[in-house]
Design a protein around this motif. Sequence first.
Motif, PDB file in Angstrom:
ATOM      1  N   ASN A   4       0.802  -1.227   0.000  1.00  0.00           N
ATOM      2  CA  ASN A   4       0.000   0.000   0.000  1.00  0.00           C
ATOM      3  C   ASN A   4       0.838   1.282   0.000  1.00  0.00           C
ATOM      4  OD1 ASN A   4       0.815   0.125   2.650  1.00  0.00           O
ATOM      5  ND2 ASN A   4      -1.177  -0.414   3.519  1.00  0.00           N
ATOM      6  N   ARG A   5       2.151   1.116  -0.083  1.00  0.00           N
ATOM      7  CA  ARG A   5       3.013   2.270  -0.393  1.00  0.00           C
ATOM      8  C   ARG A   5       4.254   1.752  -1.101  1.00  0.00           C
ATOM      9  NH1 ARG A   5       6.720   6.238   3.420  1.00  0.00           N
ATOM     10  NH2 ARG A   5       7.421   7.576   1.713  1.00  0.00           N
ATOM     11  N   ASP A  18       7.045   8.023  -5.246  1.00  0.00           N
ATOM     12  CA  ASP A  18       6.361   7.699  -3.992  1.00  0.00           C
ATOM     13  C   ASP A  18       4.873   7.612  -4.293  1.00  0.00           C
ATOM     14  OD1 ASP A  18       5.630   7.258  -1.393  1.00  0.00           O
ATOM     15  OD2 ASP A  18       6.663   9.009  -0.572  1.00  0.00           O
ATOM     16  N   THR A  20       0.903   5.490  -3.781  1.00  0.00           N
ATOM     17  CA  THR A  20       0.024   4.679  -2.935  1.00  0.00           C
ATOM     18  C   THR A  20      -0.820   3.797  -3.853  1.00  0.00           C
ATOM     19  OG1 THR A  20      -0.098   6.461  -1.298  1.00  0.00           O
ATOM     20  CG2 THR A  20      -1.759   4.715  -1.159  1.00  0.00           C
ATOM     21  N   SER A  22      -3.382   0.919  -5.382  1.00  0.00           N
ATOM     22  CA  SER A  22      -4.659   0.303  -5.014  1.00  0.00           C
ATOM     23  C   SER A  22      -4.409  -1.109  -4.506  1.00  0.00           C
ATOM     24  CB  SER A  22      -5.576   0.253  -6.246  1.00  0.00           C
ATOM     25  OG  SER A  22      -6.649  -0.646  -6.027  1.00  0.00           O
ATOM     26  N   LYS A  73       5.390  -0.478   2.160  1.00  0.00           N
ATOM     27  CA  LYS A  73       4.606  -0.892   3.326  1.00  0.00           C
ATOM     28  C   LYS A  73       3.637  -1.981   2.882  1.00  0.00           C
ATOM     29  CE  LYS A  73       4.818   3.213   6.256  1.00  0.00           C
ATOM     30  NZ  LYS A  73       4.033   4.251   6.969  1.00  0.00           N
ATOM     31  N   ASP A  81       0.496  -2.611   9.038  1.00  0.00           N
ATOM     32  CA  ASP A  81       1.431  -2.367   7.941  1.00  0.00           C
ATOM     33  C   ASP A  81       2.846  -2.704   8.381  1.00  0.00           C
ATOM     34  OD1 ASP A  81      -0.583  -1.477   6.299  1.00  0.00           O
ATOM     35  OD2 ASP A  81      -0.297   0.631   6.807  1.00  0.00           O
ATOM     36  N   GLU A 363      -0.131   9.729 -10.445  1.00  0.00           N
ATOM     37  CA  GLU A 363      -1.453   9.122 -10.545  1.00  0.00           C
ATOM     38  C   GLU A 363      -2.281   9.894 -11.566  1.00  0.00           C
ATOM     39  OE1 GLU A 363      -5.222   7.817  -7.693  1.00  0.00           O
ATOM     40  OE2 GLU A 363      -3.305   8.406  -6.785  1.00  0.00           O
TER      41      GLU A 363
END
Length: 366
Positions: A4-5, A18, A20, A22, A73, A81, A363
Amino acid sequence: MTLNRLFIQNLRNLEGVDITPSAQVNLIFGENGSGKTSVLEAVNLLALGRSFRSHKHKPLIRHHQNSFTVFGKVRVEDGSDVPIGINRTSEGLANFKVNGSMVPSAADLAAYLPVQVINSETFLLLEGSPQVRRQFIDWLVFHVEHGFFPAWKAIQRCLKHRNSLLRHDRIDPFELAPWDKELVLLTEQIHEFRLESFRQFHEVFDELCKEFTKLDGVKLSYYRGWDKDKNYAEVLSASLERDQRIGYTQSGSHRADLRITINGQYAAETLSRGQQKLLVCALKIAQGCVFSRITGRKSVYLVDDLPAELDEKHRALLVKWLATMGTQVFITGVDRDVLLASWLDKPEITPKLFHVEHGRVVEAPY
């Protein structure tokens, strides 16, 4: 397990990323050479400590930099996490971290992030050496049999010592005997681990193969690495003279293979390129399904340049299975709309889009 990261620094042309992702579907698009595959490569480095594109570490490091870093993470079963990371220097020094603490090897990372890769190199499963297929089956064994990795490390050490003795002009039987004894025990242990995993894998693969390939006569068989009618101690004893002559141990678990045939002929020699791709997809999906069935966990799928590898009909079939598995997916391609098209009939899934250009990852709107 989901990532998730994802933080990437100085990996190939990626200076600083960097994102995030899905927990479901991540579609990464951009021109050739923009850095799309390097994003997948970063996830693979987190999972295995190595690239799926190169065995050398220096080409991974961005020009004029001394090292690369990948950090992530991972969301685990209890909802927490776990931070994991890898740093590799141009001198070859590798540092692996889990939960902020150094760990001795990449195997510690792999336990947290089980990853499956589908790319052009994946098709070596059919046409490559037995080592490629051993690595394939051992991925599953590693993740479901906790005793496998210690046994695998021990047998590498044992073979190294035995092969060294075999290259001596004169062999002291009393010096060789303890290594032979340990090798027999470890070989039989690894064989049992592989055999049980193969049995469960075979059941799932048979069903998937029918849907993916529509081929009759597909047979998957496991060769343990020595004569099926003899125990390993007998084989070692009988082959000692020949082993000494060539300077290494010929038979054993290090010679195991996964044999894939069509009506008695090797699949790589019989099937078209397109049929081979579908068969390999079935193998990869089956492995993820079995892993999930045994452990209750899910693997992460990295699919590189999907439109170039499969036509529209078979892309839809692969996407259907990935959606059914409910696994986290990262897929790359040049064209945003082509990537997205395969997911439009799945309203329960909203993919995240990432555009890669000149080493920058942002994104993009859905």
